[in-house]
Design an enzyme around this catalytic site. Structure first.
Site, short mmCIF file in Angstrom:
data_model
loop_
_atom_site.label_atom_id
_atom_site.label_comp_id
_atom_site.label_asym_id
_atom_site.label_seq_id
_atom_site.Cartn_x
_atom_site.Cartn_y
_atom_site.Cartn_z
N SER A 169 0.82 -1.22 0.00
CA SER A 169 0.00 0.00 0.00
C SER A 169 0.85 1.27 0.00
O SER A 169 0.39 2.33 0.42
CB SER A 169 -0.96 0.02 1.20
OG SER A 169 -1.82 -1.11 1.17
N ARG A 170 2.07 1.16 -0.47
CA ARG A 170 3.00 2.29 -0.54
C ARG A 170 3.34 2.87 0.84
O ARG A 170 3.80 4.00 0.95
CB ARG A 170 2.45 3.41 -1.46
CG ARG A 170 2.38 3.03 -2.93
CD ARG A 170 3.79 2.71 -3.47
NE ARG A 170 3.82 2.55 -4.90
CZ ARG A 170 3.78 1.36 -5.52
NH1 ARG A 170 3.66 0.26 -4.82
NH2 ARG A 170 3.85 1.29 -6.83
N LEU A 171 3.13 2.09 1.88
CA LEU A 171 3.46 2.54 3.23
C LEU A 171 4.83 1.98 3.61
O LEU A 171 5.00 1.16 4.52
CB LEU A 171 2.38 2.10 4.22
CG LEU A 171 1.00 2.72 3.96
CD1 LEU A 171 -0.02 2.18 4.94
CD2 LEU A 171 1.08 4.25 4.05
#
Length: 208
Positions: free
Chosen positions: A186-188
């Site tokens: 999630s691009r985290l």
């Protein structure tokens, strides 16, 4: 095109080594064991006196607590820019491992002794090439490159010693920050950065 990163690991503060050279050594060993092609390949970004940037890929040839070292023709674009504006950024793009290491800092020349010691380890063809090519200069065609090599061979002979050219040597990027980037879903992503603070270093987490 977009691909969500699978969970190949996490990078949390308790996982970090006490110093950035130790942490880099850990990740570099991982990259070697992962059998990445040329894990010591890194992108070097410099800028001229007018702050116009340029970037290219070179090979890391050494690192320690003083910084990261690569070698080049000092009259090349990167060499000239490093003299005009002595700051640079490095990126180690270890994409298959979903990792990056990002370095920012000042640039300095390594000692002539370090340059000559490294130059002596290069294959003879590479040593001749350092004399043959006016790196980054416009040439009329491939023939000019071949002619430069022929001239270097004629100068030093088929088996003669090839010393390091005076215009060729090492540059060291002296880190002000070293960021370790681990891809997450999630691009985290996890981003932990060592930052120089006077004579010591602090560790900071950056938002993804």
């Amino acid at each position: 095109m977009r691909r969500d990163y699978t969970e190949r690991g996490e990078l949390l503060e308790p996982h970090l080594a006490a110093t950035w050279p130790e942490q880099f050594a850990r990740w570099f060993t991982d990259a070697l064991e992962y059998a990445l092609p040329e894990p010591n390949a890194m992108i070097v970004a410099t800028a001229d006196a007018a702050a116009r940037p340029s970037a290219r890929t070179v090979l890391l040839k050494g690192y320690d607590q003083r910084g990261f070292v690569f070698f080049t023709n000092y009259t090349s674009r990167k060499g000239a820019e490093a003299l005009e504006n002595p700051y640079a950024s490095l990126v180690f793009p270890w994409f298959p491992m979903q990792r990056q290491v990002i370095v920012c800092g000042a640039v300095e020349r390594v000692s002539r002794e370090e340059t000559e010691a490294y130059f002596a380890t290069r294959p003879r063809g590479s040593r001749l090439g350092a004399w043959a090519s006016p790196q980054s200069r416009v040439v009329p065609g491939r023939d000019a490159v071949e002619a430069g090599l022929e001239a270097a061979v004629e100068r030093f002979g088929a088996d003669g010693e090839v010393p390091a050219p005076p215009h060729w040597g090492g540059l060291r990027v002296v880190p002000e920050t070293v960021e370790f980037w681990q891809g997450r879903s999630s691009r985290l992503h996890d981003r932990l950065r060592y930052r120089r603070d006077g004579q010591s270093w602090v560790v900071e987490r950056l938002a993804p």
